[in-house]
Motif scaffolding. Structure first.
Motif, PDB file in Angstrom:
ATOM      1  N   VAL A 195      32.334  10.234  23.131  1.00  0.00           N
ATOM      2  CA  VAL A 195      32.264  10.858  24.455  1.00  0.00           C
ATOM      3  C   VAL A 195      33.454  11.799  24.653  1.00  0.00           C
ATOM      4  N   SER A 196      34.628  11.348  24.248  1.00  0.00           N
ATOM      5  CA  SER A 196      35.836  12.173  24.399  1.00  0.00           C
ATOM      6  C   SER A 196      35.739  13.463  23.603  1.00  0.00           C
ATOM      7  N   GLN A 197      35.015  13.427  22.498  1.00  0.00           N
ATOM      8  CA  GLN A 197      34.844  14.624  21.666  1.00  0.00           C
ATOM      9  C   GLN A 197      33.704  15.513  22.164  1.00  0.00           C
ATOM     10  N   GLN A 198      33.020  15.077  23.205  1.00  0.00           N
ATOM     11  CA  GLN A 198      31.896  15.833  23.746  1.00  0.00           C
ATOM     12  C   GLN A 198      32.158  16.378  25.152  1.00  0.00           C
ATOM     13  N   PHE A 199      33.369  16.152  25.674  1.00  0.00           N
ATOM     14  CA  PHE A 199      33.695  16.620  27.021  1.00  0.00           C
ATOM     15  C   PHE A 199      34.980  17.429  26.962  1.00  0.00           C
ATOM     16  N   TYR A 200      34.919  18.669  27.459  1.00  0.00           N
ATOM     17  CA  TYR A 200      36.071  19.556  27.428  1.00  0.00           C
ATOM     18  C   TYR A 200      36.262  20.203  28.789  1.00  0.00           C
ATOM     19  N   ALA A 201      37.493  20.574  29.065  1.00  0.00           N
ATOM     20  CA  ALA A 201      37.819  21.268  30.307  1.00  0.00           C
ATOM     21  C   ALA A 201      38.767  22.421  30.005  1.00  0.00           C
ATOM     22  N   LYS A 202      38.571  23.520  30.732  1.00  0.00           N
ATOM     23  CA  LYS A 202      39.425  24.702  30.628  1.00  0.00           C
ATOM     24  C   LYS A 202      39.663  25.246  32.033  1.00  0.00           C
ATOM     25  N   THR A 203      40.725  26.017  32.149  1.00  0.00           N
ATOM     26  CA  THR A 203      40.921  26.753  33.388  1.00  0.00           C
ATOM     27  C   THR A 203      39.955  27.946  33.370  1.00  0.00           C
ATOM     28  N   LEU A 204      39.852  28.639  34.481  1.00  0.00           N
ATOM     29  CA  LEU A 204      38.981  29.816  34.524  1.00  0.00           C
ATOM     30  C   LEU A 204      39.478  30.936  33.624  1.00  0.00           C
ATOM     31  N   THR A 205      40.770  30.872  33.236  1.00  0.00           N
ATOM     32  CA  THR A 205      41.327  31.867  32.310  1.00  0.00           C
ATOM     33  C   THR A 205      41.292  31.361  30.868  1.00  0.00           C
ATOM     34  N   ASP A 206      40.460  30.349  30.615  1.00  0.00           N
ATOM     35  CA  ASP A 206      40.210  29.790  29.274  1.00  0.00           C
ATOM     36  C   ASP A 206      41.393  29.063  28.646  1.00  0.00           C
ATOM     37  N   GLN A 207      42.312  28.556  29.454  1.00  0.00           N
ATOM     38  CA  GLN A 207      43.381  27.720  28.918  1.00  0.00           C
ATOM     39  C   GLN A 207      42.849  26.293  28.804  1.00  0.00           C
ATOM     40  N   THR A 208      42.933  25.723  27.607  1.00  0.00           N
ATOM     41  CA  THR A 208      42.424  24.378  27.358  1.00  0.00           C
ATOM     42  C   THR A 208      43.234  23.345  28.132  1.00  0.00           C
ATOM     43  N   ILE A 209      42.532  22.422  28.748  1.00  0.00           N
ATOM     44  CA  ILE A 209      43.170  21.281  29.412  1.00  0.00           C
ATOM     45  C   ILE A 209      43.027  20.104  28.460  1.00  0.00           C
ATOM     46  N   THR A 210      44.143  19.613  27.937  1.00  0.00           N
ATOM     47  CA  THR A 210      44.116  18.512  26.977  1.00  0.00           C
ATOM     48  C   THR A 210      43.839  17.198  27.706  1.00  0.00           C
ATOM     49  N   LEU A 211      42.739  16.559  27.321  1.00  0.00           N
ATOM     50  CA  LEU A 211      42.322  15.304  27.948  1.00  0.00           C
ATOM     51  C   LEU A 211      42.702  14.127  27.054  1.00  0.00           C
ATOM     52  N   ASN A 212      43.193  13.076  27.661  1.00  0.00           N
ATOM     53  CA  ASN A 212      43.528  11.847  26.944  1.00  0.00           C
ATOM     54  C   ASN A 212      42.489  10.782  27.261  1.00  0.00           C
ATOM     55  N   THR A 213      42.073  10.036  26.252  1.00  0.00           N
ATOM     56  CA  THR A 213      41.178   8.911  26.498  1.00  0.00           C
ATOM     57  C   THR A 213      42.026   7.744  26.974  1.00  0.00           C
ATOM     58  N   VAL A 214      41.699   7.229  28.152  1.00  0.00           N
ATOM     59  CA  VAL A 214      42.483   6.162  28.769  1.00  0.00           C
ATOM     60  C   VAL A 214      41.891   4.792  28.446  1.00  0.00           C
ATOM     61  N   GLY A 215      40.568   4.704  28.379  1.00  0.00           N
ATOM     62  CA  GLY A 215      39.941   3.420  28.107  1.00  0.00           C
ATOM     63  C   GLY A 215      38.444   3.474  28.277  1.00  0.00           C
ATOM     64  N   PHE A 216      37.841   2.284  28.211  1.00  0.00           N
ATOM     65  CA  PHE A 216      36.393   2.148  28.334  1.00  0.00           C
ATOM     66  C   PHE A 216      36.103   0.723  28.760  1.00  0.00           C
ATOM     67  N   GLU A 217      34.896   0.509  29.288  1.00  0.00           N
ATOM     68  CA  GLU A 217      34.505  -0.846  29.665  1.00  0.00           C
ATOM     69  C   GLU A 217      33.000  -0.928  29.856  1.00  0.00           C
ATOM     70  N   VAL A 218      32.485  -2.131  29.674  1.00  0.00           N
ATOM     71  CA  VAL A 218      31.114  -2.464  30.039  1.00  0.00           C
ATOM     72  C   VAL A 218      31.205  -3.083  31.422  1.00  0.00           C
ATOM     73  N   ASP A 219      30.416  -2.553  32.363  1.00  0.00           N
ATOM     74  CA  ASP A 219      30.421  -3.056  33.733  1.00  0.00           C
ATOM     75  C   ASP A 219      28.979  -3.097  34.225  1.00  0.00           C
ATOM     76  N   GLY A 220      28.410  -4.294  34.235  1.00  0.00           N
ATOM     77  CA  GLY A 220      27.020  -4.439  34.665  1.00  0.00           C
ATOM     78  C   GLY A 220      26.089  -3.702  33.725  1.00  0.00           C
ATOM     79  N   LYS A 221      25.297  -2.796  34.277  1.00  0.00           N
ATOM     80  CA  LYS A 221      24.340  -2.057  33.451  1.00  0.00           C
ATOM     81  C   LYS A 221      24.891  -0.704  32.993  1.00  0.00           C
ATOM     82  N   PHE A 222      26.214  -0.543  33.074  1.00  0.00           N
ATOM     83  CA  PHE A 222      26.822   0.732  32.710  1.00  0.00           C
ATOM     84  C   PHE A 222      27.916   0.564  31.658  1.00  0.00           C
TER      85      PHE A 222
END
Length: 171
Positions: free
Chosen positions: A86-113
């Motif tokens: 999932v982390s490798q499939q989601f990216y963010a940039k500013t409107l001027t195309d500057q990459t926003i570096t995202l860190n994976t913080v964690g994950f969990e199973v919660d009910g049906k999600f």
């Protein structure tokens, strides 16, 4: 059988059949996910929360990782693999195309999600963001990924489906 009892029996049978049909419908894959991108001014972070239906992830991990024994419910290894995917499939940039570096913080199973969490320092973006969300779209072309952007005025919603790759949100 008395007519009143027959009518009651027929009505109860219809309700039971309806409930069984509803449960069967919920057992099918949804092929939809929701992501929240939150500008959290108190923490100073851009917080990203991806929510996938557990049933979808159960089907996906075996295909994604080419492993018939992949188990999103009970295997932390599979859970980590999916969070990394999932982390490798989601990216963010500013409107001027500057990459926003995202860190994976964690994950969990919660009910049906199944949840995957990412964050980044708040970008110095003045008017918007460009986002990419390809999670599960490579596996299922009908996958729809909805992204809600919050904390910069009214909630803005983007839909990643069909051939939509990078979408922009403006504040």
């Amino acid at each position: 059988m008395p007519k009143g009892l027959f009518v009651l029996f027929t009505a109860i049978s219809a309700v039971v059949a309806s409930l069984l049909a509803t449960n069967t419908a919920f057992a099918h894959q949804q092929k939809a996910a929701e992501t929240t991108v939150l500008f959290n001014k108190r923490s100073g972070h851009l917080e990203i929360m991806h929510r996938f239906y557990l049933h979808d992830t159960e089907h996906a991990v075996q295909d994604l990782f080419n492993d018939k024994h992949a188990d999103i419910l009970d295997s932390e290894k599979t859970q980590q693999q999916f969070a990394d995917y999932v982390s490798q499939q989601f990216y963010a940039k500013t409107l001027t195309d500057q990459t926003i570096t995202l860190n994976t913080v964690g994950f969990e199973v919660d009910g049906k999600f199944f949840w995957v969490y990412q964050d980044a320092p708040l970008p110095k973006t003045e008017k918007g963001l460009k986002l990419y969300n390809g999670a599960l779209r490579d596996l299922w072309p009908t996958q729809i990924n909805m992204v809600n952007v919050e904390g910069q005025g009214p909630v803005k919603t983007l839909y990643f489906q069909d051939n939509k790759d990078w979408l922009a949100v403006y504040f």
